[in-house]
Design a protein around this motif. Structure first.
Motif, PDB file in Angstrom:
ATOM      1  N   VAL A 362      25.617  18.284 -45.787  1.00 11.74           N
ATOM      2  CA  VAL A 362      26.982  17.946 -46.171  1.00 11.74           C
ATOM      3  C   VAL A 362      27.989  18.984 -45.698  1.00 11.74           C
ATOM      4  O   VAL A 362      29.177  18.718 -45.649  1.00 11.74           O
ATOM      5  CB  VAL A 362      27.077  17.771 -47.709  1.00 11.74           C
ATOM      6  CG1 VAL A 362      26.871  19.112 -48.411  1.00 11.74           C
ATOM      7  CG2 VAL A 362      28.418  17.166 -48.095  1.00 11.74           C
ATOM      8  N   ILE A 363      27.525  20.160 -45.329  1.00 12.72           N
ATOM      9  CA  ILE A 363      28.441  21.233 -44.930  1.00 12.72           C
ATOM     10  C   ILE A 363      28.778  21.087 -43.451  1.00 12.72           C
ATOM     11  O   ILE A 363      27.908  21.158 -42.591  1.00 12.72           O
ATOM     12  CB  ILE A 363      27.839  22.621 -45.207  1.00 12.72           C
ATOM     13  CG1 ILE A 363      27.500  22.758 -46.689  1.00 12.72           C
ATOM     14  CG2 ILE A 363      28.815  23.717 -44.786  1.00 12.72           C
ATOM     15  CD1 ILE A 363      26.917  24.109 -47.056  1.00 12.72           C
ATOM     16  N   GLY A 364      30.049  20.871 -43.178  1.00 15.64           N
ATOM     17  CA  GLY A 364      30.537  20.768 -41.818  1.00 15.64           C
ATOM     18  C   GLY A 364      31.496  21.900 -41.495  1.00 15.64           C
ATOM     19  O   GLY A 364      31.477  22.953 -42.138  1.00 15.64           O
ATOM     20  N   VAL A 365      32.339  21.694 -40.520  1.00 16.36           N
ATOM     21  CA  VAL A 365      33.262  22.729 -40.043  1.00 16.36           C
ATOM     22  C   VAL A 365      34.668  22.156 -39.991  1.00 16.36           C
ATOM     23  O   VAL A 365      34.866  21.008 -39.587  1.00 16.36           O
ATOM     24  CB  VAL A 365      32.852  23.232 -38.642  1.00 16.36           C
ATOM     25  CG1 VAL A 365      33.841  24.265 -38.129  1.00 16.36           C
ATOM     26  CG2 VAL A 365      31.453  23.820 -38.679  1.00 16.36           C
ATOM     27  N   THR A 366      35.647  22.939 -40.424  1.00 11.64           N
ATOM     28  CA  THR A 366      37.038  22.535 -40.303  1.00 11.64           C
ATOM     29  C   THR A 366      37.743  23.450 -39.313  1.00 11.64           C
ATOM     30  O   THR A 366      37.474  24.659 -39.272  1.00 11.64           O
ATOM     31  CB  THR A 366      37.759  22.592 -41.666  1.00 11.64           C
ATOM     32  OG1 THR A 366      39.128  22.203 -41.480  1.00 11.64           O
ATOM     33  CG2 THR A 366      37.721  23.978 -42.277  1.00 11.64           C
ATOM     34  N   LEU A 367      38.611  22.879 -38.502  1.00  9.32           N
ATOM     35  CA  LEU A 367      39.305  23.657 -37.478  1.00  9.32           C
ATOM     36  C   LEU A 367      40.382  24.535 -38.105  1.00  9.32           C
ATOM     37  O   LEU A 367      40.269  25.759 -38.144  1.00  9.32           O
ATOM     38  CB  LEU A 367      39.908  22.717 -36.435  1.00  9.32           C
ATOM     39  CG  LEU A 367      40.720  23.370 -35.305  1.00  9.32           C
ATOM     40  CD1 LEU A 367      39.934  24.485 -34.643  1.00  9.32           C
ATOM     41  CD2 LEU A 367      41.158  22.319 -34.314  1.00  9.32           C
ATOM     42  N   PHE A 368      41.430  23.919 -38.624  1.00 12.50           N
ATOM     43  CA  PHE A 368      42.510  24.672 -39.248  1.00 12.50           C
ATOM     44  C   PHE A 368      42.770  24.190 -40.679  1.00 12.50           C
ATOM     45  O   PHE A 368      43.872  24.298 -41.180  1.00 12.50           O
ATOM     46  CB  PHE A 368      43.801  24.538 -38.435  1.00 12.50           C
ATOM     47  CG  PHE A 368      43.744  25.220 -37.098  1.00 12.50           C
ATOM     48  CD1 PHE A 368      43.461  26.562 -36.996  1.00 12.50           C
ATOM     49  CD2 PHE A 368      43.974  24.502 -35.930  1.00 12.50           C
ATOM     50  CE1 PHE A 368      43.413  27.201 -35.772  1.00 12.50           C
ATOM     51  CE2 PHE A 368      43.929  25.121 -34.698  1.00 12.50           C
ATOM     52  CZ  PHE A 368      43.643  26.483 -34.609  1.00 12.50           C
ATOM     53  N   GLY A 369      41.736  23.645 -41.320  1.00 13.17           N
ATOM     54  CA  GLY A 369      41.914  23.153 -42.679  1.00 13.17           C
ATOM     55  C   GLY A 369      42.328  24.228 -43.654  1.00 13.17           C
ATOM     56  O   GLY A 369      43.040  23.966 -44.626  1.00 13.17           O
TER      57      GLY A 369
END
Length: 530
Positions: A362-369
């Motif tokens: 469930v853990i992803g990556v956010t760019l500029f979140g």
């Protein structure tokens, strides 16, 4: 034997960290976290940002090791260093030895200035440079974002073939969501470092690597160092052409030990045994004393120039969120144990070890979140999966202390986000068809069923929601989700479903208030914000 031992150890650490970031089911989380304590930048952040005794032990070990052996960390323990060595060895096969490497001028001012800037900005809350240039995080993003998706078809093929022979115990790789930007960023970063290593050796380690910058300063006082015996040396230059750090000047018969990464290639190549790895840090003559004075002045100038980089604040860009579904949350959902947005942004190096270890993917990556200071940091992506009620794996593997360890009871009460219901998108409210999928999957019944015009429809109790995202993941409404979870800037303690204590909760709350532990402290003594 020095070179052979170094190669064996470096390959062993490379394989270990590769397996950790690939995320094989059953790989012990304690090994993942313990191995990361041998990486300089994560332990520095963990010691000074979220103190832990294990991180302090790892930090002291690396400092003492450098004071004794020099920058052996760069040639042995750092997986990105070994990664660069593969490209350097490719160059050996394509170029004649006499044209391999040459002594190059030290970019000391750039190295010291950049090191001051990176850690100075981190102290002031803008850690995006540390995220981008930390060698451990660069390697982790490359393995988890590029290598891991690349080998997935092969692994699935092996699993299918094994199942045909009634073999079902083959290793399973946990996949996590990888955005296109994260893939391209990891690939371009690794390619740039690999190409630089092919043409310029360990130039990255001696200019833009924050770990290399710190170790270069410490290695000036190391007990053991590479030295050239001026009487035995015949200036053949064989040591200079194999020096991947370009720190050996055969003309002056001198080794710049601040840049030397203790790879021992020079010792192995010298036909006259004119190079030794020997003790001694005392300066021999006035010329060396003058050189030492110049080094000090260079550090002062670099520190002064580095202050110019401290001006950017935490929010150089306005925060915006990339959402997997068309909605407008105010903040991505941080992984459990993050505590607060400020603490998480300050300590997380975006190594993605938590994403690789997550059994639910469930853990992803956010760019500029999280803004520029939180570039490429992890978030929970409920379009791919949801956070398991009793799972604490991600909190156990974080090497930098950005995620504090939680036990099961603490995890169940940690409110990482708040549920929101858009009734105008809900099947039950709009189409009059009963839909209770979200209520069936909520582990704390923050989403429950009510009677709406003769059909069952969902309703919410945000105060008891823990933000696991199970409701959002299973919601069948299209094109817009009818229910979603918005992240908490500060993780809180969720309320009880019935307003009373859960079974065993009295003991849990008493533990938080036990004398000597302090209120809001977890099972290992770490402070929690809720």
């Amino acid at each position: 034997m020095l070179k052979k031992t170094r190669i064996i150890l470096s390959l062993a650490f490379l394989v270990l960290f590769t397996l950790i970031f690939i995320g094989i089911d059953g790989f012990p989380e304690r090994i993942s976290r313990g191995a990361a304590y041998f990486q300089l930048v994560p332990v520095i952040i963990s010691v000074f940002g979220a103190f832990s005794a294990a991180a302090l032990a790892g930090f002291l070990f690396l400092i003492v090791m450098t004071l004794v052996f020099g920058r052996i960390y760069c040639s042995t323990l750092c997986p990105l260093g070994t990664f660069q060595d593969f490209f350097i060895n490719l160059k050996k096969k394509k170029k004649k030895k006499e044209k391999f490497f040459r002594y190059a001028k030290d970019h000391k001012l750039l190295r010291n200035m950049f090191t001051v800037a990176v850690f100075g900005m981190f102290v002031f809350g803008a850690g995006f440079l540390l995220i981008i240039f930390d060698p451990f995080s660069i390697f982790g993003r490359f393995v988890s974002g590029v290598i891991k998706p690349g080998i997935e078809p092969l692994v699935r093929g092996v699993e299918s073939a094994s199942a045909g022979f009634d073999i079902y115990d083959t290793p399973h790789i946990r996949m996590h969501p990888v955005s296109v930007f994260a893939f391209l960023f990891a690939l371009i970063s690794a390619a740039a470092i690999g190409i630089t290593a092919f043409y310029k050796g360990r130039l990255f380690c001696n200019t833009l690597c924050p770990a290399g910058g710190i170790l270069a300063l410490i290695s000036r006082f190391s007990f053991l160092r590479i030295r050239i015996n001026r009487d035995a040396c015949n200036a053949c230059g064989k040591c200079e052409v194999v020096c991947k750090a370009s720190c050996i000047s055969i003309k002056e018969k001198k080794v710049d030990f601040e840049r030397c990464i203790a790879c021992f290639n020079c010792i192995d190549s010298c036909p006259e045994n004119g190079i030794a790895y020997s003790p001694g840090i005392m300066l021999k003559n006035s010329a060396e004393k003058a050189e030492k004075g110049e080094k000090r002045r260079g550090i002062i100038r670099a520190a002064a120039a580095g202050i110019a980089f401290l001006l950017p604040g935490r929010r150089l860009l306005a925060e915006f969120s990339e959402g997997p579904v068309p909605r407008k949350p105010t903040l991505p959902v941080m992984p459990p144990g993050a505590g607060s947005l400020e603490k998480f942004n300050n300590l997380c190096t975006a190594c993605h070890l938590c994403a690789s270890a997550c059994p639910q993917n469930v853990i992803g990556v956010t760019l500029f979140g999280y803004g520029l200071s939180g570039i490429l940091q992890p978030k929970l992506d409920f379009s791919k999966s949801y956070c398991l009620y009793d799972c604490t794996v991600c909190t156990e593997v974080c090497p930098a202390g950005a995620l504090l360890p939680l036990n099961t009871q603490e995890k169940r009460r940690s409110q990482i986000g708040i549920v929101h219901l858009e009734k105008k998108n809900c099947i039950s409210y709009v189409d009059g068809e009963p839909c209770t999928v979200c209520t069936e999957h909520c582990p704390v019944k923050a989403v429950y069923s009510v009677n709406y015009k003769g059909v069952l429809a969902p309703e919410i109790k945000p105060e008891i929601c823990i933000g696991c995202g199970a409701c959002e993941y299973v919601c069948p409404a299209v094109p817009y989700k009818a229910i979603y979870v918005d992240g908490n800037a500060v993780h809180k303690r969720a309320g009880n479903p019935d307003g009373t204590r859960r079974r065993g909760e009295w003991y849990e709350e008493e533990k938080f208030n036990r004398p000597g532990r302090g209120r809001n402290r977890g099972s290992n003594g770490d402070v929690f914000p809720f």
